[in-house]
Write an enzyme that holds these catalytic residues in place. Structure first.
Site, PDB file in Angstrom:
ATOM      1  CG  ASP A 154     -19.135 -11.310  27.248  1.00 17.62           C
ATOM      2  OD1 ASP A 154     -20.145 -11.975  26.977  1.00 17.62           O
ATOM      3  OD2 ASP A 154     -18.814 -10.993  28.410  1.00 17.62           O
TER       4      ASP A 154
ATOM      5  CG  HIS B 107     -16.906  -9.681  32.157  1.00 24.87           C
ATOM      6  ND1 HIS B 107     -17.897  -9.779  31.198  1.00 24.87           N
ATOM      7  CD2 HIS B 107     -16.534  -8.374  32.164  1.00 24.87           C
ATOM      8  CE1 HIS B 107     -18.111  -8.593  30.662  1.00 24.87           C
ATOM      9  NE2 HIS B 107     -17.307  -7.718  31.229  1.00 24.87           N
TER      10      HIS B 107
ATOM     11  CG  ASP C 167     -20.880 -12.603  32.720  1.00 27.09           C
ATOM     12  OD1 ASP C 167     -20.014 -11.872  32.219  1.00 27.09           O
ATOM     13  OD2 ASP C 167     -21.389 -13.573  32.126  1.00 27.09           O
TER      14      ASP C 167
ATOM     15  CB  SER D 185     -21.185 -16.580  29.951  1.00 28.50           C
ATOM     16  OG  SER D 185     -22.052 -15.972  30.892  1.00 28.50           O
TER      17      SER D 185
ATOM     18  CG  HIS E 264     -17.166 -15.234  30.785  1.00 24.45           C
ATOM     19  ND1 HIS E 264     -16.104 -14.407  30.464  1.00 24.45           N
ATOM     20  CD2 HIS E 264     -18.239 -14.425  30.920  1.00 24.45           C
ATOM     21  CE1 HIS E 264     -16.526 -13.161  30.401  1.00 24.45           C
ATOM     22  NE2 HIS E 264     -17.823 -13.130  30.678  1.00 24.45           N
TER      23      HIS E 264
ATOM     24  CG  MET F  54     -18.476  -5.590  27.029  1.00 24.78           C
ATOM     25  SD  MET F  54     -18.752  -7.295  27.571  1.00 24.78           S
ATOM     26  CE  MET F  54     -20.520  -7.481  27.354  1.00 24.78           C
TER      27      MET F  54
ATOM     28  CG  MET G  88     -19.739  -6.256  33.480  1.00 26.02           C
ATOM     29  SD  MET G  88     -20.948  -7.351  32.711  1.00 26.02           S
ATOM     30  CE  MET G  88     -20.392  -8.907  33.370  1.00 26.02           C
TER      31      MET G  88
ATOM     32  CG  MET H 239     -23.376  -8.290  36.140  1.00 21.94           C
ATOM     33  SD  MET H 239     -24.816  -8.349  35.072  1.00 21.94           S
ATOM     34  CE  MET H 239     -24.225  -9.459  33.788  1.00 21.94           C
TER      35      MET H 239
END
Ligand code: DX5
Ligand code: ZN
Length: 217
Positions: free
Chosen positions: A175, A66, A35, A8, A33, A137, A68, A37
């Site tokens: 993760d 991913h 992230d 990540s 990966h 998670m 979120m 958000m």
């Protein structure tokens, strides 16, 4: 089979992202990966489409994105166009998860669903056969560098049993707080793919750390 590693880049050095990506391209990692958000599903904000596109142009590994974010359905096509290969949505963020999964597939991406630490893994049972991967998670989503939650082992074992019972080949990804200290035990519990952020990017030699994480089974 050795551990599959998905570094990540959340806490990587964004001023030298090209170097980071080149290091990952040359490493033994399987995925990159990312992230995403939105400040609503989680308290933090990260980056969006223009940066994903630039990462895609320099990455030789598949992008494991991913999300979120709330209302992920609004943006599925844009994430595909930006370069996502695997797209993970959160169970808690979807109103019609079967439909979301189908749309991700129709767009040519591999679908994956994540659950927060507080969500029972049993909610995923109806979806397992249509998923390439499930993401457990092991910290509260939102930030890198948090402490691994020990009750994740039990959740992973439960999920592994469900996957076996369903006769599906869905991969289990974990993760949050993964490092050399717990990767062997996580692998034994049933994890296939390990997201690792700070343990890689805080290491003196990140490429060597990826190699060690892969082999520590
Ligand atoms: C947290 C993110 C993780 C994070 C992992 O919400 O989903 O991918 O970057 O970082 P570490 O490995 O530092 O816990
Ligand atoms: Zn993540």
């Amino acid at each position: 089979m050795s551990n599959m590693i998905a570094p990540s880049i959340l806490n990587a050095d964004f001023l030298h992202l090209a170097d980071v990506l080149e290091m990952l391209n040359e490493s033994e990692a399987e995925l990159i990966h990312l992230d995403i958000m939105d400040g609503r599903f989680v308290p933090n904000l990260t980056f969006g489409f223009p940066i994903i596109k630039q990462i895609k142009s320099a990455a030789r590994l598949p992008l494991d994105v991913h999300l979120m974010i709330v209302e992920p359905d609004k943006y599925l096509k844009e994430f595909r166009d930006a370069g996502a290969d695997i797209l993970t949505v959160h169970y808690e963020a979807c109103e019609n998860l079967h439909k979301t999964i189908e749309q991700i597939k129709e767009l040519g991406m591999k679908p994956s669903v994540s659950v927060k630490p507080q969500t029972e893994v049993s909610v995923l049972e109806p979806y397992l056969k249509s998923l390439d991967m499930v993401l457990i998670m092991s910290v509260n989503p939102g930030y890198g560098g948090q402490k691994f939650m020990e009750d994740s082992y039990e959740r992973i074992r439960e999920l592994k049993k469900m996957i076996n019972a369903a006769g599906s080949d869905t991969l289990i990804q974990v993760d949050g707080g993964v490092s050399l200290d717990n990767i062997k035990q996580l692998s034994e519990a049933g994890v296939d793919v390990f997201v690792v952020g700070s343990a890689i990017f805080r290491a003196d030699d990140p490429k060597e750390m990826i190699r060690m994480l892969k082999g520590s089974q």
